[in-house]
Design a protein around this motif. Structure first.
Motif, mmCIF file in Angstrom:
data_model
loop_
_atom_site.group_PDB
_atom_site.id
_atom_site.type_symbol
_atom_site.label_atom_id
_atom_site.label_comp_id
_atom_site.label_asym_id
_atom_site.label_seq_id
_atom_site.Cartn_x
_atom_site.Cartn_y
_atom_site.Cartn_z
ATOM 1 N N LYS A 58 0.401 -0.494 -0.170
ATOM 2 C CA LYS A 58 -0.113 -0.032 0.257
ATOM 3 C C LYS A 58 1.089 1.229 -0.237
ATOM 4 O O LYS A 58 0.589 2.640 -0.943
ATOM 5 N N GLU A 59 2.016 1.091 0.394
ATOM 6 C CA GLU A 59 3.041 2.334 0.432
ATOM 7 C C GLU A 59 3.250 2.526 -0.875
ATOM 8 O O GLU A 59 3.436 3.333 -0.818
ATOM 9 N N ILE A 60 3.924 1.335 -0.762
ATOM 10 C CA ILE A 60 4.752 1.816 -2.391
ATOM 11 C C ILE A 60 3.504 1.998 -3.958
ATOM 12 O O ILE A 60 3.652 1.856 -5.334
ATOM 13 N N ASP A 61 2.291 1.813 -3.489
ATOM 14 C CA ASP A 61 0.916 1.418 -4.137
ATOM 15 C C ASP A 61 0.916 0.588 -5.702
ATOM 16 O O ASP A 61 0.987 0.765 -6.342
ATOM 17 N N ASN A 62 1.081 -0.676 -5.163
ATOM 18 C CA ASN A 62 1.730 -1.740 -5.698
ATOM 19 C C ASN A 62 0.647 -2.444 -5.331
ATOM 20 O O ASN A 62 0.338 -3.516 -5.033
ATOM 21 N N GLU A 63 -0.447 -2.121 -7.066
ATOM 22 C CA GLU A 63 -1.691 -3.161 -6.899
ATOM 23 C C GLU A 63 -2.048 -4.953 -6.511
ATOM 24 O O GLU A 63 -2.353 -5.077 -6.652
ATOM 25 N N GLN A 64 -0.624 -5.063 -7.306
ATOM 26 C CA GLN A 64 -0.239 -7.167 -8.224
ATOM 27 C C GLN A 64 -0.377 -7.466 -7.230
ATOM 28 O O GLN A 64 -1.303 -8.577 -6.372
ATOM 29 N N ASN A 97 -7.936 -7.093 -10.100
ATOM 30 C CA ASN A 97 -7.506 -7.283 -10.777
ATOM 31 C C ASN A 97 -8.474 -7.366 -12.476
ATOM 32 O O ASN A 97 -7.964 -7.659 -13.605
ATOM 33 N N GLU A 98 -9.743 -7.643 -12.197
ATOM 34 C CA GLU A 98 -10.617 -7.291 -13.064
ATOM 35 C C GLU A 98 -10.166 -5.459 -13.869
ATOM 36 O O GLU A 98 -9.748 -5.742 -15.066
ATOM 37 N N LYS A 99 -10.253 -4.695 -13.187
ATOM 38 C CA LYS A 99 -9.349 -3.080 -13.269
ATOM 39 C C LYS A 99 -7.853 -3.893 -14.439
ATOM 40 O O LYS A 99 -7.675 -3.194 -15.471
ATOM 41 N N ARG A 100 -7.068 -4.454 -13.787
ATOM 42 C CA ARG A 100 -5.686 -4.212 -14.192
ATOM 43 C C ARG A 100 -5.821 -5.902 -15.198
ATOM 44 O O ARG A 100 -4.539 -5.738 -16.069
ATOM 45 N N LEU A 105 -4.390 -14.068 -11.195
ATOM 46 C CA LEU A 105 -5.188 -13.691 -10.360
ATOM 47 C C LEU A 105 -6.611 -13.824 -9.930
ATOM 48 O O LEU A 105 -7.674 -13.762 -8.738
ATOM 49 N N ILE A 106 -7.100 -13.220 -11.493
ATOM 50 C CA ILE A 106 -8.639 -12.781 -11.639
ATOM 51 C C ILE A 106 -9.440 -15.074 -11.503
ATOM 52 O O ILE A 106 -10.210 -14.911 -10.001
ATOM 53 N N SER A 107 -8.452 -15.626 -11.504
ATOM 54 C CA SER A 107 -8.680 -16.991 -11.263
ATOM 55 C C SER A 107 -8.286 -17.484 -10.771
ATOM 56 O O SER A 107 -9.214 -18.701 -9.227
ATOM 57 N N LEU A 108 -7.459 -17.475 -9.740
ATOM 58 C CA LEU A 108 -7.547 -17.260 -8.042
ATOM 59 C C LEU A 108 -8.560 -16.787 -7.620
ATOM 60 O O LEU A 108 -8.943 -17.829 -6.410
ATOM 61 N N SER A 109 -9.041 -15.775 -6.952
ATOM 62 C CA SER A 109 -10.241 -15.227 -6.484
ATOM 63 C C SER A 109 -11.292 -15.662 -7.110
ATOM 64 O O SER A 109 -12.367 -16.531 -5.994
ATOM 65 N N LEU A 110 -11.638 -16.202 -8.712
ATOM 66 C CA LEU A 110 -12.642 -17.091 -8.416
ATOM 67 C C LEU A 110 -12.662 -18.207 -8.084
ATOM 68 O O LEU A 110 -13.827 -18.631 -7.495
ATOM 69 N N ASN A 111 -11.548 -18.960 -7.518
ATOM 70 C CA ASN A 111 -11.019 -20.159 -7.355
ATOM 71 C C ASN A 111 -11.484 -19.966 -6.085
ATOM 72 O O ASN A 111 -12.445 -21.329 -5.618
ATOM 73 N N ASN A 112 -11.001 -19.192 -5.006
ATOM 74 C CA ASN A 112 -11.417 -19.241 -3.036
ATOM 75 C C ASN A 112 -12.785 -19.005 -3.648
ATOM 76 O O ASN A 112 -13.427 -19.348 -2.070
#
Length: 591
Positions: A58-64, A97-100, A105-112
């Protein structure tokens, strides 16, 4: 252990990266450490490292990096059973990740999300999430993720009892795990295939897969997967009528389920133990496990249904009042029409006056209905809170332990001691039940209940030095207070304060009256609350403490005076232990 080596190497890497202030590499390494702890089932440490990594990203604004941390934290809450929080973290990551347009990572969230809805029992909602994730992963060619997702699909089809479809997915997942040599996922997949054959009553095949899973999970030190393996082997041996082996593995799985606090699994294990002990004609053990099975079943039922029942009751009362109001409105409407016809020949002012009166009646009726509904919800909430508090004081665990101590005394033929213990226990039980029925009790009744609890805890080995001091200015019989406020904090001190301290264990309870406030302090010389926050179980708050804090907020309004609780580590006063300060709402009887 391989995962432990990964943790050590990653820690060295973190130190090296911190010296050159490479925050992105530091955050990646922290995530790797978290994953390593997750794989050895140390979820407290895993969560600690994930949250550190999240803060840096969050400090370095790294969205991934942020989205990876959110996914991993969500996975922690999945295994902890906190599904609402798990869904929240997965959706936060999915949105990023939908924005990116990061399909991996989308598939990981869907799986979870599929895993979460599966655990919630909504299998039909879970399957599309997982199938969508599988489609994305097959396009990307990430074999590890494909194996995980195939394994999840297999689990979903197991839950809807489509064992043939489940086996097809699991067999494909197993082949990929073996191709890429991923033992962690392979251990879970073997467990699931063993379960499929167990339910298809092909016991030799089931044993073969469970045994392979046992070797892999034991080598990895994956205790959570090993728990399922042991339980599966126990069931297979029971079906094969090899009761001694079944008992061995059932007891192993029982021990692991207690370590993880998995109440549902522990309940199934006790149910299996009842069957095994009956076949061995050990009816005493069968009865003990049956009783514990009932306790766990009651616990699960209460947890799942207590709030649901209260909510349904409130909704029923609301609907009942709403129906009544609708009937009144229809009557009023008819009256308005009738009055209008009668007053057409009269002046318009009379008509508007009548309508105004009727509208005012409706508004007043609505207002009184709202107040009545508010009071009904408040009473329901208070009743729910009182039930929770009573259960938190006289828990099945406490009663079970007390009866076990009493059983030991009887078996050791300590007749006088057992009679005394039974007398104290029954008196405490009666006091707790009697006090729970009243809105207020005398201060002397509350202190008597606390004294009986301390005496019962001390009766076996005099482990604690307990003192109760009441300021001379307090007229104990005249003070009326809400029941069951002091004892939960005394119980917390006994259960948690002396985990590392064996001798000179002290608990001091003191009541003073100053500035029209009745103040009770509970002080112990144990490890202090800071020790709890640093320990692995630091994230688990006392249920009784939480309920008492909520209850004090309500009581402050009812008594129209301050009610609060403050818990401090006595280190700030250069002392050892924990200090609880209770400001107790009260009434004083005039004699």
């Amino acid at each position: 252990m391989l995962s432990q080596n990964v943790v050590i190497d990653s820690l060295k890497s973190v130190l090296a990266n911190e010296t050159i202030d490479n925050k992105e590499d530091v955050s990646s390494t922290l995530i790797s450490i978290g994953v390593a702890y997750f794989e050895i089932s140390d979820y407290t440490e895993a969560l600690n490292y994930y949250e550190k990594a999240l803060q840096i990203n969050k400090e370095i604004d790294n969205e991934q990096g942020i989205s990876r941390c959110l996914i991993n934290i969500g996975n922690i809450y999945i295994v902890k059973g906190n599904f609402p929080l798990a869904i929240e973290y997965q959706h936060k990551s999915l949105k990023i990740n939908e924005k990116r347009k990061d399909t991996t990572l989308i598939s990981l969230s869907l799986n979870n999300l599929g895993v979460i809805y599966n655990n919630l029992g909504n299998h039909e909602k879970a399957i599309p999430f997982v199938q969508k994730a599988l489609g994305i992963q097959k396009k990307s060619g990430d074999k590890k993720r494909i194996a995980e997702t195939l394994n999840n699909l297999g689990t979903l089809y197991i839950n809807i009892e489509n064992y043939d479809e489940a086996y097809n997915y699991l067999k494909e997942a197993l082949q990929i795990c073996q191709d890429i040599n991923n033992k962690f996922i392979e251990g879970y997949t073997l467990n699931n295939i063993g379960y499929v054959f167990l339910n298809k009553k092909i016991y030799n095949n089931s044993f073969e897969y469970y045994e392979k899973a046992r070797i892999i999970n034991l080598n990895l030190g994956n205790k959570r997967a090993l728990l399922t393996t042991y339980y599966g082997l126990a069931r297979v041996y029971a079906k094969l009528k090899e009761n001694d082996k079944a008992l061995t593995y059932a007891l192993k799985s029982k021990n692991l389920s207690q370590d993880f606090k998995l109440v549902e699994m522990e309940r199934h294990i006790h149910e299996l133990l009842v069957t095994i002990y009956k076949k061995n004609k050990n009816y005493k053990k069968a009865l003990e496990n049956h009783e514990y099975y009932k306790i766990l079943s009651d616990s699960l039922f209460n947890k799942a249904n207590l709030e649901k029942i209260a909510k349904l009751e409130a909704e029923y009362k609301y609907k009942q009042q709403l129906d009544s109001l609708s009937i009144n409105e229809l009557k009023l409407t008819k009256t308005i029409k009738s009055t209008s016809k009668d007053l057409e020949k009269s002046q318009k002012n009379y008509l508007w006056a009548a309508i105004g009166v009727l509208l005012l009646s409706i508004l007043l009726g609505a207002f009184f209905f709202y107040q009545k509904l508010k009071n009904a919800k408040s009473k329901t909430k208070n009743a729910l809170m009182e039930q929770k508090l009573l259960r938190s004081q006289m828990t099945p665990h406490f009663i079970f332990n007390s009866l076990s101590v009493l059983q030991g005394m009887v078996l050791n033929k300590e007749e006088k001691k057992s009679v005394l213990y039974l007398s104290k226990f029954s008196k405490l039980l009666r006091l707790t039940l009697e006090n729970s029925r009243d809105k207020t009790v005398s201060l002397s009744q509350e202190l008597t209940a606390v004294q009986e609890y301390l005496t019962l805890q001390n009766l076996e080995n005099d482990a604690y030095i307990c003192t109760i001091l009441v300021e001379d200015s307090i007229d104990i019989p005249a003070f009326k207070i809400p029941p069951m406020l002091i004892q939960p904090f005394v119980e917390n001190a006994i259960e948690h304060a002396f985990v590392t301290k064996i001798e000179d264990q002290k608990i001091d309870i003191r009541l003073i009256y100053t500035d029209n406030k009745l103040i009770c302090t509970i002080a112990d010389n144990g490890v202090g609350i800071n020790f709890k926050s640093e320990s692995k179980n630091g994230n688990k708050n006392s249920l009784a403490t939480t309920i008492t804090s909520e209850r004090l907020k309500v009581l402050s309004k009812d008594f129209n005076m301050e009610g609060s609780v403050i818990i401090e580590d006595r280190k700030k006063y250069n002392e050892q232990g924990t200090l609880v300060t209770l400001v107790i709402p009260h009434k004083i009887s005039v004699t």
